[in-house]
Scaffold this active site. Structure first.
Site, PDB file in Angstrom:
ATOM      1  N   LYS A 102       0.860  -1.181   0.000  1.00  0.00           N
ATOM      2  CA  LYS A 102       0.000   0.000   0.000  1.00  0.00           C
ATOM      3  C   LYS A 102       0.890   1.224   0.000  1.00  0.00           C
ATOM      4  O   LYS A 102       2.047   1.179   0.431  1.00  0.00           O
ATOM      5  CB  LYS A 102      -0.880   0.025   1.249  1.00  0.00           C
ATOM      6  N   GLY A 125     -21.694   5.420   2.770  1.00  0.00           N
ATOM      7  CA  GLY A 125     -20.818   5.843   1.688  1.00  0.00           C
ATOM      8  C   GLY A 125     -21.482   5.707   0.338  1.00  0.00           C
ATOM      9  O   GLY A 125     -21.917   4.621  -0.046  1.00  0.00           O
ATOM     10  N   GLY A 147     -19.901   6.709  -2.533  1.00  0.00           N
ATOM     11  CA  GLY A 147     -18.859   6.856  -3.539  1.00  0.00           C
ATOM     12  C   GLY A 147     -18.969   5.781  -4.602  1.00  0.00           C
ATOM     13  O   GLY A 147     -20.027   5.155  -4.758  1.00  0.00           O
ATOM     14  N   VAL A 164     -17.799   2.681  -5.000  1.00  0.00           N
ATOM     15  CA  VAL A 164     -18.159   1.319  -4.585  1.00  0.00           C
ATOM     16  C   VAL A 164     -19.535   1.301  -3.942  1.00  0.00           C
ATOM     17  O   VAL A 164     -20.374   0.447  -4.258  1.00  0.00           O
ATOM     18  CB  VAL A 164     -17.103   0.742  -3.624  1.00  0.00           C
TER      19      VAL A 164
END
Length: 340
Positions: free
Chosen positions: A80, A174, A176, A178
């Site tokens: 990451k 959320g 967004g 996804v």
């Protein structure tokens, strides 16, 4: 600044800080494990309160990527990167190219992908500098949403005794990429969906599009539903927030949903089933790995759909051994890696 005492440290192979004064790039890259010569994971771009906060985040996220890859049957380890966004400076093409040079310096040992703050257009700029990039031609969000949807199917079967999602109440945190894709899949399957996002206009627009309901984000954890699907930033589940929940299961795509192991134990003590995020959110990683070996849509879907079976195995093992779902999944990872 501490690395080995960070709560996210898990015998990582490497952690490096990269700085480009000209563009203002400040980034940490962590490789937790390399498998088949590489670690895969997204580039996260967001403001951090301190460099230590970024270190903690990149260590946790990279370790979760290894677990995700192992349980998804992907021949890669976890990595990451976290870029410390400067609110006073824009995210420029030059900064993204500098990040591309950082990725390229790993010689393929780090393959990058999207994450919070880094989208397909950003990755296209990064790919102009290095080939070690996935999810440009095949954006990850639809595949992550598909895997999360399959995981929710598994949870509904296990916890609710439902072989279909029709009428199942799902609260999504959320709206967004996804979260929105997941909401569409759920509504198409007949689920009753509630959506919340800190960007209330985005949540309202998505709810209007789908005939769903939007609520204030501060009220979502108190909403009555069958399943909570966290699809925003991590750390939402603490012992205190778990006590507020009015759901029978948690299954969402956000990374590192549990603020600490105590939150997982709190879920178990309340009888709330949990699909570990590093199991259920592997769809984007699976699609990215298929890109490296030749992309075939039907093969990708078939691979992602196995997430349902894996989630069921985790739930069954947790119940049989009287441990949390996270502990069950981590034991499966250790067994597959030959470390126990």
């Amino acid at each position: 600044m501490s690395i080995t005492s960070s709560p996210g440290f898990d015998q990582h192979e490497s952690l490096a800080f990269h700085h480009d004064p000209e563009t203002g790039l400040r980034a940490f890259v962590a490789i937790h494990r390399k498998r088949d010569g590489r670690g895969c994971g997204g580039i996260r771009y967001r403001p951090y309160s301190s460099e230590q906060a970024a270190i903690d985040d990149v260590l946790r996220l990279s370790a979760a990527m290894t677990r995700k890859a192992v349980l998804a049957g992907v021949a890669a380890g976890g990595a990451k990167s976290c870029v410390l966004a400067d609110p006073s400076r824009p995210k420029t093409p030059a900064l993204l190219q500098a990040m591309g040079q950082v990725v390229h310096s790993y010689g393929g040992a780090y393959v990058c992908a999207p994450d919070v703050g880094i989208g397909t257009e950003d990755l296209a700029v990064i790919r102009s500098v290095t080939p070690h990039v996935v999810a440009v031609d095949h954006p990850a969000a639809p595949y992550t949403a598909r895997g999360t949807f399959r995981g929710i199917e598994a949870v509904a079967e296990w916890k609710l005794g439902r072989d279909r999602l029709e009428g199942v109440r799902v609260a999504i945190q959320g709206a967004g990429n996804v979260g929105a894709q997941l909401a569409r899949l759920l509504v198409a399957a007949g689920a009753i969906v509630t959506i919340a996002d800190t960007d209330t206009a985005k949540a309202d627009a998505l709810a209007s599009e789908l005939g769903a309901r939007s609520i204030d984000p501060t009220a979502l954890l108190d909403a009555e539903a069958d399943i909570l699907a966290p699809c925003a930033l991590g750390g939402v589940l603490t012992r205190a927030s778990v006590e507020r929940l009015r759901v029978r299961a948690v299954a969402g795509a956000a990374n590192n949903q549990l603020a600490d192991p105590d939150a997982g134990r709190a879920l178990a003590s309340r009888g709330i089933a949990f699909a570990p995020d590093f199991v259920i959110s592997a769809g984007g990683l699976i699609a990215g790995e298929h890109e490296l070996d030749g992309f075939d849509e039907s093969a990708v879907h078939e691979h992602i759909d196995r997430i349902r079976t894996t989630v069921l195995h985790v739930l069954e093992r947790a119940a049989t051994q009287s441990i949390t779902e996270t502990e069950a999944a981590e034991r499966m990872v250790a067994e597959r890696m030959g470390t126990r």
